[in-house]
Design an enzyme around this catalytic site. Structure first.
Site, PDB file in Angstrom:
ATOM      1  N   HIS A 268      23.884  47.918 -23.538  1.00  0.00           N
ATOM      2  CA  HIS A 268      24.191  46.535 -23.961  1.00  0.00           C
ATOM      3  C   HIS A 268      24.089  45.656 -22.714  1.00  0.00           C
ATOM      4  O   HIS A 268      23.004  45.471 -22.176  1.00  0.00           O
ATOM      5  CB  HIS A 268      25.566  46.546 -24.620  1.00  0.00           C
ATOM      6  CG  HIS A 268      25.958  45.281 -25.320  1.00  0.00           C
ATOM      7  ND1 HIS A 268      25.104  44.249 -25.546  1.00  0.00           N
ATOM      8  CD2 HIS A 268      27.156  44.884 -25.863  1.00  0.00           C
ATOM      9  CE1 HIS A 268      25.742  43.276 -26.184  1.00  0.00           C
ATOM     10  NE2 HIS A 268      26.988  43.637 -26.380  1.00  0.00           N
ATOM     11  N   HIS A 308      14.787  46.588 -28.777  1.00  0.00           N
ATOM     12  CA  HIS A 308      15.977  45.925 -29.268  1.00  0.00           C
ATOM     13  C   HIS A 308      16.213  46.357 -30.701  1.00  0.00           C
ATOM     14  O   HIS A 308      15.257  46.565 -31.443  1.00  0.00           O
ATOM     15  CB  HIS A 308      15.785  44.396 -29.208  1.00  0.00           C
ATOM     16  CG  HIS A 308      17.067  43.649 -29.263  1.00  0.00           C
ATOM     17  ND1 HIS A 308      17.672  43.324 -30.438  1.00  0.00           N
ATOM     18  CD2 HIS A 308      17.874  43.203 -28.271  1.00  0.00           C
ATOM     19  CE1 HIS A 308      18.794  42.696 -30.179  1.00  0.00           C
ATOM     20  NE2 HIS A 308      18.947  42.609 -28.876  1.00  0.00           N
ATOM     21  N   ASP A 364      17.184  41.257 -20.972  1.00  0.00           N
ATOM     22  CA  ASP A 364      17.606  41.869 -19.711  1.00  0.00           C
ATOM     23  C   ASP A 364      16.452  42.222 -18.790  1.00  0.00           C
ATOM     24  O   ASP A 364      16.672  42.567 -17.630  1.00  0.00           O
ATOM     25  CB  ASP A 364      18.410  43.139 -20.000  1.00  0.00           C
ATOM     26  CG  ASP A 364      19.703  42.805 -20.693  1.00  0.00           C
ATOM     27  OD1 ASP A 364      20.405  41.922 -20.181  1.00  0.00           O
ATOM     28  OD2 ASP A 364      19.992  43.391 -21.740  1.00  0.00           O
TER      29      ASP A 364
HETATM   30  C1  LIG Z   1      18.156  48.464 -27.237  1.00  0.00           C
HETATM   31  C2  LIG Z   1      18.057  49.865 -27.824  1.00  0.00           C
HETATM   32  C3  LIG Z   1      19.402  50.560 -27.547  1.00  0.00           C
HETATM   33  C4  LIG Z   1      17.844  49.767 -29.329  1.00  0.00           C
HETATM   34  O1  LIG Z   1      17.886  51.033 -29.843  1.00  0.00           O
HETATM   35  P1  LIG Z   1      17.671  51.427 -31.364  1.00  0.00           P
HETATM   36  O2  LIG Z   1      17.529  50.225 -32.221  1.00  0.00           O
HETATM   37  O3  LIG Z   1      18.769  52.361 -31.694  1.00  0.00           O
HETATM   38  O4  LIG Z   1      16.259  52.124 -31.355  1.00  0.00           O
HETATM   39  P2  LIG Z   1      15.997  53.657 -31.204  1.00  0.00           P
HETATM   40  O5  LIG Z   1      16.818  54.211 -30.082  1.00  0.00           O
HETATM   41  O6  LIG Z   1      16.163  54.280 -32.559  1.00  0.00           O
HETATM   42  O7  LIG Z   1      14.462  53.682 -30.797  1.00  0.00           O
HETATM   43  C5  LIG Z   1      13.366  53.716 -31.708  1.00  0.00           C
HETATM   44  C6  LIG Z   1      12.198  54.442 -31.048  1.00  0.00           C
HETATM   45  O8  LIG Z   1      11.761  53.703 -29.901  1.00  0.00           O
HETATM   46  C7  LIG Z   1      11.956  54.453 -28.706  1.00  0.00           C
HETATM   47  N1  LIG Z   1      12.535  53.535 -27.714  1.00  0.00           N
HETATM   48  C8  LIG Z   1      13.444  52.554 -27.938  1.00  0.00           C
HETATM   49  N2  LIG Z   1      13.667  51.869 -26.814  1.00  0.00           N
HETATM   50  C9  LIG Z   1      12.887  52.431 -25.867  1.00  0.00           C
HETATM   51  C10 LIG Z   1      12.710  52.155 -24.510  1.00  0.00           C
HETATM   52  N3  LIG Z   1      13.367  51.168 -23.904  1.00  0.00           N
HETATM   53  N4  LIG Z   1      11.833  52.922 -23.812  1.00  0.00           N
HETATM   54  C11 LIG Z   1      11.176  53.928 -24.416  1.00  0.00           C
HETATM   55  N5  LIG Z   1      11.313  54.230 -25.713  1.00  0.00           N
HETATM   56  C12 LIG Z   1      12.169  53.501 -26.433  1.00  0.00           C
HETATM   57  C13 LIG Z   1      12.948  55.551 -29.070  1.00  0.00           C
HETATM   58  O9  LIG Z   1      12.804  56.679 -28.232  1.00  0.00           O
HETATM   59  C14 LIG Z   1      12.567  55.822 -30.497  1.00  0.00           C
HETATM   60  O10 LIG Z   1      11.373  56.581 -30.489  1.00  0.00           O
HETATM   61  P3  LIG Z   1      11.141  57.753 -31.586  1.00  0.00           P
HETATM   62  O11 LIG Z   1      11.055  57.012 -32.891  1.00  0.00           O
HETATM   63  O12 LIG Z   1       9.908  58.415 -31.157  1.00  0.00           O
HETATM   64  O13 LIG Z   1      12.355  58.634 -31.506  1.00  0.00           O
HETATM   65  C15 LIG Z   1      16.889  50.674 -27.203  1.00  0.00           C
HETATM   66  O14 LIG Z   1      15.672  49.996 -27.441  1.00  0.00           O
HETATM   67  C16 LIG Z   1      17.091  50.921 -25.708  1.00  0.00           C
HETATM   68  O15 LIG Z   1      17.747  51.886 -25.322  1.00  0.00           O
HETATM   69  N6  LIG Z   1      16.508  50.022 -24.825  1.00  0.00           N
HETATM   70  C17 LIG Z   1      16.709  50.164 -23.414  1.00  0.00           C
HETATM   71  C18 LIG Z   1      18.048  49.576 -23.037  1.00  0.00           C
HETATM   72  C19 LIG Z   1      18.063  48.068 -23.112  1.00  0.00           C
HETATM   73  O16 LIG Z   1      17.157  47.400 -22.610  1.00  0.00           O
HETATM   74  N7  LIG Z   1      19.145  47.506 -23.707  1.00  0.00           N
HETATM   75  C20 LIG Z   1      19.324  46.074 -23.772  1.00  0.00           C
HETATM   76  C21 LIG Z   1      19.372  45.561 -25.154  1.00  0.00           C
HETATM   77  S1  LIG Z   1      19.485  43.797 -25.143  1.00  0.00           S
END
Ligand SMILES: CC(C)(COP(=O)(O)OP(=O)(O)OC[C@H]1O[C@@H](n2cnc3c(N)ncnc32)[C@H](O)[C@@H]1OP(=O)(O)O)[C@@H](O)C(=O)NCCC(=O)NCCS
Length: 444
Positions: A268, A308, A364
């Protein structure tokens, strides 16, 4: 004519039910009558991480993740970033409308005249280790404020709420600045009521021996816009924490401490800190392709600052931040990490892995680079986010309290543990018994 209902046939019993559909939503409680016999509790919906569950009705913030749209109270974020100020945007989020001139002046007066902290808070901050993370300090001191304002627990009283809203918006930058100065071993700087909200924050952070501090107008404006961009984001993890804790009628200091704690996590508000660490680890532009490969194979970390839960398009805030970056770099010099970030973005936006999963830069991705160029240490990044988000948390909290449909937040669970079983005394639980331990005898 099409009906706004959903018909469900329960194949366990053969019965069909008709559920009302309102605003493209069915009520989870309307599933409860679906029972296979009289002893059955009734059907529930299962939604870990709330990926498809609306927990409230809200009029504060609208996001269309597919189109990359963000509005506060109907106003596009781009217009607010260009024409509003953070205090005005905070007013908008909390009151639902932009202020008139008189309302604006009163608002500014209040959030400027509640910036000082009780001297005991200073002592509390002094008690932290020199290397304490400022976010830990912020979470603790926010909660500690509730002990100074015991009336704040009267959350049903609109006058009491109004006062605590002024205090929280006004005092959060002071708490944040004290945490920063503590980590640097510098004396705390008191608020300067003649400066703007962002200007005063810069003053409390960076003033040294100047008689009066004059913030750089470019940095002051950039910080103000960054606060606007972070001011609310509908039902994100920390807003949900604020609403959830607030739903027990905890006071707003403890509720916002909980929200700040939720914001601290790297998925987050901690993400911009994680982005910077990632950029440092990559080191140079030529290492970018190798890093991307590691992300894709799952060997390395995720590409921090990408992806996201809601945005499946370019985060509109990231676009605005990219523009601010240029202005800040003109004053402070170019951050060499920017080139690595630009290359990561360029490659990722063409790569099938990211395209297929609709992973775009989020807020971010660039904010950390700007904060660093402005002189903030990485540990302060989530703290800056928290200052910006405070009006959003408070608006969400107030909306929850005024919503007749809301009660204490209490999800259900699907129990997958043991059936009832009988307690066994320790000696009957099997395994080799531990040798008897005698308490160590003090040296004589
Ligand atoms: C923001 C976040 C937590 C959202 O997660 P979510 O909605 O739960 O999405 P998921 O974790 O289910 O990801 C969906 C797919 O994309 C991939 N993915 C998501 N974010 C990714 C990233 N930053 N880098 C690489 N792969 C990513 C996942 O591995 C998953 O792949 P799969 O379908 O092969 O398993 C996630 O995108 C993330 O961890 N981003 C990095 C952290 C970040 O920048 N957070 C700030 C948010 S404002």
């Amino acid at each position: 004519m099409a009906k706004n209902t959903l018909s469900i046939t329960d194949n366990r019993t053969g019965k069909t039910y008709e559920l009302p559909v309102t605003d493209d939503t069915i009520k989870a409680i309307d599933l409860r009558p679906l029972k296979f016999d009289d002893t059955d509790f009734g059907l529930m919906s299962y939604d870990p991480a709330f990926t498809n569950t609306a927990s409230c009705r809200s009029q504060i913030t609208f996001i269309d993740g597919d189109r990359g749209i963000l509005w506060y109270r109907g106003y596009p974020i781009e217009q607010l970033a260009e024409m509003s100020t953070f205090p005005e945007t905070a007013y908008l989020l909390l009151h639902g409308e932009l202020p008139t001139q008189a309302e604006y002046e009163q608002w500014i007066y209040e959030i400027t005249h509640h910036t000082f902290l009780h001297e005991n808070v200073k002592k509390l901050v002094e008690g932290f280790r020199y290397d304490a993370h400022p976010m830990g300090m912020l979470v603790s001191t926010l909660a500690a404020l509730s002990t100074f304002y015991p009336e704040s627990k009267e959350v049903r009283d609109p006058e009491v709420r109004r006062k605590q809203i002024y205090r929280l918006i006004a005092k959060t930058p002071t708490l944040a600045a004290f945490a920063y100065r503590h980590s640097r071993g510098l004396p705390y700087v008191q608020p300067d009521n003649d400066l703007s909200y962002a200007g005063n924050f810069l003053n409390m952070l960076f003033r040294m021996s100047e008689v009066s501090y004059e913030p750089n107008p470019v940095l002051e404006k950039a910080l103000d816009v960054l606060f606007i961009l972070h001011a609310d984001h509908e039902q994100n993890c920390s807003a949900n924490a604020m609403r959830s804790v607030g739903s027990s009628l905890a006071d707003p200091y403890c509720s916002s401490a909980a929200a700040a704690a939720a914001l601290y996590g790297p998925l987050h508000g901690g993400a911009n800190e994680a982005v910077l660490r990632m950029l440092h680890e990559i080191g140079t532009v030529k290492n970018v392709p190798k890093f991307i490969e590691k992300v894709k194979t799952g060997e390395g970390t995720r590409l921090m600052g990408f992806g996201h839960r809601i945005y499946k398009n370019y985060d509109p805030r990231a676009k605005i931040i990219k523009q601010i970056a240029d202005q800040v770099f003109e004053v402070m010099g170019r951050n060499p990490l920017l080139d690595i970030a630009l290359e990561l973005e360029r490659i990722a936006l063409q790569d099938d892995y990211f395209v297929k999963r609709k992973l775009y830069p989020n807020v971010d991705f660039y904010s950390g680079i700007i904060y660093q160029a402005m002189g903030f240490p990485v540990e302060m990044f989530p703290v800056l986010f928290a200052i910006g988000r405070m009006p959003g948390w408070l608006a969400q909290w107030q909306e929850m309290l005024l919503d007749a449909e809301q009660k204490i937040a209490r999800p259900r669970q699907v129990y997958t543990g043991h059936k009832q079983r009988d307690y066994l005394p320790l000696e009957r639980r099997g395994g080799v018994p531990e040798p008897e331990r005698k308490p160590a005898r003090a040296a004589t």
